[in-house]
Write a protein that holds these residues in place. Sequence first.
Motif, PDB file in Angstrom:
ATOM      1  N   ILE A 186       0.845  -1.188   0.000  1.00 19.65           N
ATOM      2  CA  ILE A 186       0.000   0.000   0.000  1.00 19.65           C
ATOM      3  C   ILE A 186       0.883   1.241   0.000  1.00 19.65           C
ATOM      4  CG2 ILE A 186      -1.923   1.163   1.149  1.00 19.65           C
ATOM      5  CD1 ILE A 186      -2.437  -1.813   0.367  1.00 19.65           C
ATOM      6  N   TRP A 187       0.648   2.132  -0.943  1.00 18.78           N
ATOM      7  CA  TRP A 187       1.392   3.382  -1.019  1.00 18.78           C
ATOM      8  C   TRP A 187       0.421   4.556  -0.959  1.00 18.78           C
ATOM      9  CZ3 TRP A 187       5.497   2.673  -5.542  1.00 18.78           C
ATOM     10  CH2 TRP A 187       6.460   1.751  -5.130  1.00 18.78           C
ATOM     11  N   GLY A 188       0.971   5.732  -0.617  1.00 26.11           N
ATOM     12  CA  GLY A 188       0.204   6.966  -0.724  1.00 26.11           C
ATOM     13  C   GLY A 188      -0.444   7.408   0.573  1.00 26.11           C
ATOM     14  N   ASP A 248      -1.220   4.463  -5.186  1.00 30.04           N
ATOM     15  CA  ASP A 248      -1.447   3.163  -4.556  1.00 30.04           C
ATOM     16  C   ASP A 248      -1.887   2.149  -5.620  1.00 30.04           C
ATOM     17  OD1 ASP A 248      -1.905   1.159  -2.784  1.00 30.04           O
ATOM     18  OD2 ASP A 248      -3.760   2.005  -1.979  1.00 30.04           O
ATOM     19  N   TYR A 294      16.569   0.952   5.579  1.00 30.62           N
ATOM     20  CA  TYR A 294      16.246   2.022   6.523  1.00 30.62           C
ATOM     21  C   TYR A 294      17.487   2.811   6.907  1.00 30.62           C
ATOM     22  CZ  TYR A 294      12.200  -1.018   7.015  1.00 30.62           C
ATOM     23  OH  TYR A 294      11.113  -1.799   6.755  1.00 30.62           O
ATOM     24  N   LYS A 327      10.245   3.204  -3.979  1.00 32.99           N
ATOM     25  CA  LYS A 327       9.685   4.320  -3.199  1.00 32.99           C
ATOM     26  C   LYS A 327      10.724   4.776  -2.182  1.00 32.99           C
ATOM     27  CE  LYS A 327       6.839   3.620   0.257  1.00 32.99           C
ATOM     28  NZ  LYS A 327       5.681   3.391   1.130  1.00 32.99           N
ATOM     29  N   LEU A 339      -5.610  -0.779   7.061  1.00 35.22           N
ATOM     30  CA  LEU A 339      -5.268   0.101   5.935  1.00 35.22           C
ATOM     31  C   LEU A 339      -3.802  -0.037   5.549  1.00 35.22           C
ATOM     32  CD1 LEU A 339      -7.137   3.388   6.979  1.00 35.22           C
ATOM     33  CD2 LEU A 339      -7.895   1.631   5.375  1.00 35.22           C
ATOM     34  N   LYS A 340      -3.009  -0.625   6.437  1.00 36.70           N
ATOM     35  CA  LYS A 340      -1.565  -0.789   6.222  1.00 36.70           C
ATOM     36  C   LYS A 340      -0.883   0.544   5.946  1.00 36.70           C
ATOM     37  CE  LYS A 340      -1.732  -5.569   4.975  1.00 36.70           C
ATOM     38  NZ  LYS A 340      -3.100  -5.702   5.521  1.00 36.70           N
ATOM     39  N   LYS A 341      -1.334   1.568   6.635  1.00 38.16           N
ATOM     40  CA  LYS A 341      -0.760   2.893   6.447  1.00 38.16           C
ATOM     41  C   LYS A 341      -0.454   3.531   7.785  1.00 38.16           C
ATOM     42  CE  LYS A 341      -3.031   4.447   2.234  1.00 38.16           C
ATOM     43  NZ  LYS A 341      -3.951   5.422   1.660  1.00 38.16           N
ATOM     44  N   GLN A 363      15.933   3.007  16.911  1.00 36.27           N
ATOM     45  CA  GLN A 363      15.186   2.391  15.810  1.00 36.27           C
ATOM     46  C   GLN A 363      13.809   1.891  16.247  1.00 36.27           C
ATOM     47  OE1 GLN A 363      15.919   2.006  12.398  1.00 36.27           O
ATOM     48  NE2 GLN A 363      17.324   3.615  13.018  1.00 36.27           N
ATOM     49  N   ARG A 406       9.101   1.937  10.692  1.00 38.36           N
ATOM     50  CA  ARG A 406       9.421   0.514  10.502  1.00 38.36           C
ATOM     51  C   ARG A 406       8.823  -0.331  11.624  1.00 38.36           C
ATOM     52  NH1 ARG A 406      15.662  -1.755  10.851  1.00 38.36           N
ATOM     53  NH2 ARG A 406      15.345  -3.772   9.835  1.00 38.36           N
TER      54      ARG A 406
END
Lengths: 413, 259
Positions: free
Chosen positions: A104-106, A115, A145, A203, B112-114, B248, B253
């Motif tokens: 999922i993006w955005g 997305d 990261y 991304k 939503l995985k956001k 971290q 993450r």
Amino acid sequence: MKTKLFFFLLSVIFIMASSATPQGLTFRGYGRTYLGLLTDDGSYSIQQNTLDLRLEHKRDKTALFVNPYIYQYPDREINLKLRQAYLDIYFNKFDIRLGKQQIIWGKADGVFITDIISPKDLSEFLLPDFEEIRIGVDALKLNYYLGDHTLELVWLPRFQPTIFAEPTSIWAPKMMDFPIEPTFDYSNFQIESKLSNSEIAAKYSALTSAIDFELMAGYLWDDNPTNHIRKQIDPVTRQINRLIVLPQYHRLTMGGGSFSTTLGAWVLRGEGAYYNGKFFNSTNPVYTDGTVQKDYVHYLLGLDYSLWDIRLSGQFIQEAILDYEPEIYQDEYNNMATFLASRDFLRETVNLQLFVYYGFNNEDALVRPKLTYDFADGFEILLGANIFTGHSEGWFGQYKKNDMVYAKIKYSF
Amino acid sequence: MKRLIISTVIALLAISTVSFAKKDLTGLDIITKVYNRDDGNDQTGDLTMTLVNKFGDQRVRKIKQYIRDFGDVEKKIMFFLEPADVRNTSFMNWSYTEAGRDDDQWIYLPALKKVKRISSDSKSDYFMGSDFTYDDLGDRHPTEDTHKLLRTEKIGDEECYVVESIPKEADYMYSRTVTWVIKDKWIGLKKEFYDEDGDLLKILTINKYEKINNYWTILDTEMKNVQKDHKTLMRLANVKYDTNISDQQFTERMMKRGL
């Protein structure tokens, strides 16, 4: 085969519930019953029972996650699938996720701009929860990261397209208007599974005190097929006597970004993407197969705010075709807005929410009020409605005979 | 770290190394000593909130939390464990020492995985349906209120300072609070919250506190809403200080990875 899978799943449940459960394994999920009623004629639009399981086993450096689910309908074959099934490997500075996964993006809510890695299951339009709309893709994902900055690389070895509703479904999308009944030729419809047909995307994102942002690019496939059209003209009458539609998927290159920041009590969000070389249908006779390739941009601006304990959110979305030609079937600018109002009551056991999609071009809308009551911890009763209004040419107005009320009861464990 | 977590909640207090002559102590002195209490460089703990309604029905929320002081910013990350439908949701807060600077907050919703940035402006919102607002759980700077030492008073065996705090902000959710601070231990044993009309709204009571790694730690708390007759019991367990939590741990993450 389905029966075997069903009993296999039941076996898994019993094993998980027994004392033989491996240490470190978590076993979660939900059961749900869902009944929808069309207000037009009182028929049931959906009768669905769901069992959704999430099995997870974690160690220090690795993890396994599997999410099988069953949809059971009284009038359809039982549907057992895997939403996700992946392995995680954790290193000091990077993680690898391998397997079927939702990516999922955005920053947009309820709208797909950048997305586009996980395709959509639109067999019930946009009505299911978004977790159920997004299709898990077979992918290798690497995240590197550096502090609060992340570089994500994604490789999808196999193309997976959007799933549309069956032609007999009430959610089947409206077809283009053809002068005569066309015949369909699916000879070029499948994308062969081979390395040269894989998809790649990257991304770069950061989460900082001042702003969160993402920059992304992808060499992908358009998840939606383009209908190429071949006409045969009767040499005597000079009229079209045969129309052949060849649905075909095409490559699509995308670059974009998104951001989110706070302005006092407001949260400002934005997202945009530039798509290179999408095929659009055109009536211009110059284009012998009825399509033309154009670039387009798709962007959004959104604001979130709380007023009197009501969470409010508004988004404006525009899709613009560049170097537009009037013969293109789609409008040059497609403007849409969304609106959300949500408030909790009774110590967050009751939630009242209204979500609206509004399309400016066809003055159509999807209005979604819903009331959720947490009868007990992990036990939720949901009553709602989906109201479609506006011009039947619109994305939402096409379903204006599908107004429905529904109830869902969900038990999470 | 400036806050005792949620636990801090409570307002409470620390042992100051600076010695004040008791007769010279002002309300501001007492609350400042509480605010500046040394509670280590980092802390982890398991938090259980039990929401009890007026019929005695209970709902339970369980959270794992990590807090670390980075000097100019304190970072906190919370992983929601129960109820089942919010499991794997996580919340991250960065709180700054700079006066007037708003916290940065994010929430990760697994469905939503956001990771979504949210505004920290709604400090009067109740946390997870409990009787604690975000501000009750947070780090209210002593300069945001005008403090007055009302009297000294005994609660049980503990001799306490009773301090009234009136917010300088006109539209704040409480018109005033009154805190009972244990002398010598510098622990707030009780706190009353008065609504905008000046009526008693909530009473916070500390039921258990003890020294862990030489830091006073509040373990059992009750917040009772006397107007609506419901309450929240908060219990902090498995508390560990100064385990050198990695920076971290406080990243997107980890919000996504969960426990």
